[in-house]
Design an enzyme around this catalytic site. Structure first.
Site, mmCIF file in Angstrom:
data_model
loop_
_atom_site.group_PDB
_atom_site.id
_atom_site.type_symbol
_atom_site.label_atom_id
_atom_site.label_comp_id
_atom_site.label_asym_id
_atom_site.label_seq_id
_atom_site.Cartn_x
_atom_site.Cartn_y
_atom_site.Cartn_z
ATOM 1 N N ARG A 177 0.849 -1.191 0.000
ATOM 2 C CA ARG A 177 0.000 0.000 0.000
ATOM 3 C C ARG A 177 0.884 1.240 0.000
ATOM 4 O O ARG A 177 1.373 1.670 1.028
ATOM 5 C CB ARG A 177 -0.926 -0.011 1.224
ATOM 6 N N HIS A 181 -3.221 5.039 4.537
ATOM 7 C CA HIS A 181 -4.443 4.233 4.605
ATOM 8 C C HIS A 181 -5.652 5.051 4.155
ATOM 9 O O HIS A 181 -6.506 4.594 3.420
ATOM 10 C CB HIS A 181 -4.663 3.705 6.026
ATOM 11 N N TYR A 190 4.861 5.438 10.797
ATOM 12 C CA TYR A 190 5.089 4.054 11.224
ATOM 13 C C TYR A 190 5.869 3.204 10.224
ATOM 14 O O TYR A 190 6.025 2.014 10.403
ATOM 15 C CB TYR A 190 3.761 3.373 11.600
HETATM 16 C C1 LIG Z 1 -14.883 -4.357 12.287
HETATM 17 C C2 LIG Z 1 -13.936 -3.203 12.086
HETATM 18 N N1 LIG Z 1 -12.895 -3.049 12.934
HETATM 19 C C3 LIG Z 1 -12.025 -2.021 12.765
HETATM 20 C C4 LIG Z 1 -12.208 -1.119 11.744
HETATM 21 C C5 LIG Z 1 -11.227 0.042 11.553
HETATM 22 N N2 LIG Z 1 -10.455 -0.205 10.335
HETATM 23 C C6 LIG Z 1 -10.740 0.411 9.169
HETATM 24 S S1 LIG Z 1 -9.733 -0.073 7.925
HETATM 25 C C7 LIG Z 1 -8.867 -1.106 8.930
HETATM 26 C C8 LIG Z 1 -7.702 -1.906 8.405
HETATM 27 C C9 LIG Z 1 -8.132 -3.013 7.512
HETATM 28 O O1 LIG Z 1 -7.028 -3.714 7.034
HETATM 29 P P1 LIG Z 1 -6.694 -3.836 5.496
HETATM 30 O O2 LIG Z 1 -7.898 -4.241 4.764
HETATM 31 O O3 LIG Z 1 -5.494 -4.698 5.353
HETATM 32 O O4 LIG Z 1 -6.418 -2.317 5.206
HETATM 33 P P2 LIG Z 1 -5.643 -1.324 4.274
HETATM 34 O O5 LIG Z 1 -4.799 -2.108 3.357
HETATM 35 O O6 LIG Z 1 -6.755 -0.570 3.617
HETATM 36 O O7 LIG Z 1 -4.858 -0.450 5.209
HETATM 37 C C10 LIG Z 1 -9.373 -1.067 10.240
HETATM 38 C C11 LIG Z 1 -8.833 -1.845 11.366
HETATM 39 C C12 LIG Z 1 -13.331 -1.295 10.895
HETATM 40 N N3 LIG Z 1 -13.583 -0.481 9.862
HETATM 41 N N4 LIG Z 1 -14.172 -2.350 11.068
#
Ligand SMILES: Cc1ncc(C[n+]2csc(CCOP(=O)(O)OP(=O)(O)O)c2C)c(N)n1
Length: 289
Positions: A177, A181, A190
């Site tokens: 990525r 985010h 980080y």
């Molecule tokens: C159930 C839930 N827990 C926590 C979140 C907060 N949250 C939003 S995106 C995310 C990370 C998801 O990981 P990934 O799909 O690997 O993300 P990216 O590559 O988009 O950073 C989190 C923990 C959420 N939206 N829903």
């Protein structure tokens, strides 16, 4: 759907105006303005509304796939999620259910190394996600997520397997990525900036694909700047149109969930209408009641 797949909708013919209507939450938004921006969905294009609640869409996709199988449809369901999504219970329940029921579903995991600020090393000790497929009793394919052609042939092959054999399959796309985010994230807090730069410069999938189409004589710099100008104009035009369209009626805030709205919902609607009436200056006049 998670939130990084608008490309699927574009490919299926969702128009820039439809995207923009959703972003502006105007009365033509299919979600009637009740979702956050980028939560697109389309009945017509068989695209279930994006879920930001991580991983909830995965068991839904398995249910949809199982129903396709029971109806003997020549089709499969596809669901997308990130590496972060695989840390949720929903992922595991969905994988097991799909394997046991032999549901024709393609799981596409976008393993980009990060779940917001959490690196994959803090999420799992397995060798990525692909190994989990055989553990649940389904096949997996791991593919270079920055190679557009490899992704195309992988998904094509997976679809054949899911439909012809009526079984699930897991695809892990390995990528990184490069962006933060979201707009509220600063990923340099980080992870090292030179790591980001390396992926941005040396491993960029668009640069790689561009090189290939140029080498084959199918694309050149003029084509690219013409396309960019054309799309920029179309996007600006779609924004201008969408921002002038009125908002959905207030009443829509309370519909579509319950057959008979509950008493507290009725109370909330009454309070909202009173508030709007009491503060006419604070509410846009183009919101029909
Ligand atoms: C159930 C839930 N827990 C926590 C979140 C907060 N949250 C939003 S995106 C995310 C990370 C998801 O990981 P990934 O799909 O690997 O993300 P990216 O590559 O988009 O950073 C989190 C923990 C959420 N939206 N829903």
């Amino acid at each position: 759907m998670q939130y990084r797949e608008p490309g699927v909708l574009l490919w299926r013919g969702f128009t820039l105006q439809e995207f923009t209507n959703q972003l502006f939450g105007n009365k033509y938004d299919y979600g009637k303005g009740r979702q956050m921006p980028i939560h697109y969905g389309s009945n017509k294009l068989n695209y279930v509304t994006i879920s930001s609640t991580i991983a909830t869409q995965i068991p839904h996709a398995v249910g949809a796939a199982y129903s396709l199988k029971m109806d003997k449809k020549n089709a499969c369901a596809v669901t997308y999620f990130g590496d972060g999504g695989t840390s949720e219970g929903d992922f595991h329940a969905a994988m097991n259910f799909a394997a046991v029921m032999e549901a024709p579903v393609i799981f596409i995991c976008r393993n980009n190394g990060w779940a917001i600020s959490t690196p994959t090393s803090e999420q799992f000790r397995s060798d990525g996600i692909a190994v989990r497929g055989p553990a649940y009793g389904m096949r997996s394919i791991r593919v270079d997520g920055n190679d557009a052609l490899a992704i195309y042939s992988t998904v094509h092959a997976a679809r054949e397997m899911a439909i012809n054999e009526r079984r699930p399959i897991l695809i892990e796309t390995l990528t990184y990525r490069v962006g933060h985010h979201s707009t509220s994230d600063d990923s340099t807090k980080y992870r090292p900036a030179d790591e980001i730069e390396h992926w941005r410069k040396a491993r960029d999938p668009v640069t790689r694909f561009r090189k290939w189409v140029k080498k084959n004589g199918w694309w050149n710099d003029e084509d690219e700047s013409a396309l960019r100008n054309d799309v920029r104009k179309k996007v600006l035009n779609a924004i201008q149109v969408a921002e002038k369209v009125e908002k959905p009626p207030l009443a829509e805030l309370f519909t579509d969930v319950y057959d008979h709205p509950s008493s507290n919902l009725g109370e909330q609607e009454r309070l909202l209408r009173e508030t709007v009436k009491r503060h006419p200056k604070d509410y846009p006049i183009d919101v029909p009641v």
